[in-house]
Enzyme design. Structure first.
Site, PDB file in Angstrom:
ATOM      1  N   HIS A 123       0.818  -1.231   0.000  1.00 14.15           N
ATOM      2  CA  HIS A 123       0.000   0.000   0.000  1.00 14.15           C
ATOM      3  C   HIS A 123       0.843   1.268   0.000  1.00 14.15           C
ATOM      4  CE1 HIS A 123      -3.650  -2.254   0.485  1.00 14.15           C
ATOM      5  NE2 HIS A 123      -3.285  -2.760   1.656  1.00 14.15           N
ATOM      6  N   ASP A 159      -2.540 -10.819  -2.334  1.00  5.96           N
ATOM      7  CA  ASP A 159      -3.067 -10.281  -1.077  1.00  5.96           C
ATOM      8  C   ASP A 159      -4.538  -9.894  -1.332  1.00  5.96           C
ATOM      9  OD1 ASP A 159      -1.843  -8.747   1.628  1.00  5.96           O
ATOM     10  OD2 ASP A 159      -3.653  -7.804   0.802  1.00  5.96           O
ATOM     11  N   HIS A 161      -6.144  -7.379  -0.432  1.00  3.71           N
ATOM     12  CA  HIS A 161      -6.309  -5.947  -0.702  1.00  3.71           C
ATOM     13  C   HIS A 161      -5.595  -5.566  -2.000  1.00  3.71           C
ATOM     14  CE1 HIS A 161      -6.495  -6.421   3.767  1.00  3.71           C
ATOM     15  NE2 HIS A 161      -7.543  -5.635   3.605  1.00  3.71           N
ATOM     16  N   ASP A 246      -4.233 -12.898   3.371  1.00  4.41           N
ATOM     17  CA  ASP A 246      -5.469 -12.443   4.011  1.00  4.41           C
ATOM     18  C   ASP A 246      -6.713 -12.703   3.150  1.00  4.41           C
ATOM     19  OD1 ASP A 246      -4.441 -10.595   2.246  1.00  4.41           O
ATOM     20  OD2 ASP A 246      -4.364  -8.938   3.685  1.00  4.41           O
TER      21      ASP A 246
HETATM   22 ZN   LIG Z   1      -3.845  -7.275   2.712  1.00  2.00          ZN
END
Ligand SMILES: [Zn+2]
Length: 342
Positions: A123, A159, A161, A246
């Site tokens: 991120h 991931d 996200h 995740d």
């Molecule tokens: Zn993540």
């Protein structure tokens, strides 16, 4: 096949406030996995800190100074992202681990490398920290590979996200293919299938937004229809994995239904693609994954796949595909019709 791990106990010295999901116990899981590997007589290499020049390829100087200023202090950088006194130095080691992984491959000390690091990085944008991330380790690794003369580097980010930081850093760069499967809509809000890159980089960002509840079967369909065909057409000289766990069904932050065996299947298909294009060269860098038992089982199965273990039939049947994958595949296919045969 030769696999090495890169890890240090220092990854336990980044301490977000109590109750934060990106907690020290995650490092303890990584320590255990690294120790077991060492006990088998295999190599665990300690990382070195990333240098300013190496980080300057993916972050601005002003940003690096901002993070430097947190050294020795506990700072809240945004509502999710915190430092403790050692966090800057630990994050330098995380980025250095990812960069060192590329060096190990280029110097033929390994064909596969797993960097077991925290904090995560995908991120972190060029000039802002975000979502538990300080430096974008996988981006620094890709930039390092380009500096060493590679012409095409692929990053697969599974991931749960979207890796907004990695996407934006290489958004206009056709030398780096960024592919992401992620829960959508979800944090951080980016990652629509229409976001495909810009200018010379158009087509080289492939986003596959998936609805919550996507299963092993959905991910498998998406890999077969989109991820692997695009990697095959891109023909990377190195394949990097932003290895976030995740999207596991046990994860407390997200709502996907990947099993440990499902994750292993994805990693195996990436390794097979790497065999076809780049002598099997794969660097995996850990990202998220907030259920400790899922993190442990996924790290163990990733290690076994990276180490060349043959596919085992899972003890429970993988969950079959749902309409979620069909919708995502249709959207991404149409957004990329000009760029890839899908
Ligand atoms: Zn993540």
């Amino acid at each position: 096949m030769s696999l090495i791990l890169i890890h240090t106990d220092r990854f336990g010295d980044h301490r977000p406030p109590p109750g934060h999901p990106e907690r020290v116990e995650r490092a303890e899981v990584m320590h255990g996995v690294a120790a077991a590997w060492k006990q088998r007589g295999r190599i665990v290499q300690p990382p070195r800190p990333a240098t300013r020049d190496e980080l300057g390829r993916v972050h601005t100087d002003a940003y690096l100074k901002t993070i430097d200023a947190t050294a020795g202090r506990a700072v809240s950088l945004d509502p999710d992202t915190y430092t403790s006194p050692d966090s800057r130095d630990v994050a330098l080691l995380a980025a250095g681990a990812a960069i060192g992984a590329v060096d190990a491959i280029v110097q033929s000390r390994a064909t596969r490398v797993l960097a077991l690091v925290r904090p995560p990085g995908h991120h972190a944008e060029r000039e802002r920290p975000m979502g538990f991330c300080l430096y974008n380790s996988v981006a620094a690794a890709a930039a390092h590979a380009l500096t060493l003369g590679m012409a095409r580097v692929a990053i697969m980010d599974y991931d749960v996200h979207h890796g907004n930081g990695t996407q934006w850093i290489f958004y206009e760069d056709p030398r780096v293919l960024y592919v992401s499967t992620h829960q959508y809509p979800f944090y951080p809000g980016t990652g629509a299938s229409e976001d495909i890159g810009r200018g010379a980089g158009a087509g080289f960002t492939l986003n596959v937004p998936l609805e919550a509840g996507s299963t092993d079967g959905d991910y498998d369909e998406v890999f077969k229809a989109l991820v692997i065909p695009v990697i095959d057409q891109f023909r990377p000289e190195l394949l990097l994995i932003s290895a976030g766990f995740d999207a596991h069904e046990r994860d407390p932050l997200a709502r996907m239904r990947l099993s440990t065996a499902g994750y292993a299947g994805l990693t195996r298909s990436l390794c097979d693609a790497a065999e076809r294009h780049c002598h099997g060269r794969v660097v995996a860098v850990t990202e998220g994954g907030y259920d400790l038992s899922a993190l442990k089982s996924c790290l163990e199965s990733t290690i076994s796949v990276l180490d060349g273990a043959p596919a085992q039939s899972p003890s429970e049947p993988l969950r079959s595909a749902t309409p979620r994958s069909r919708v995502a595949i249709a959207q991404t296919r149409s957004a990329h019709a000009k760029y890839w045969k899908l």
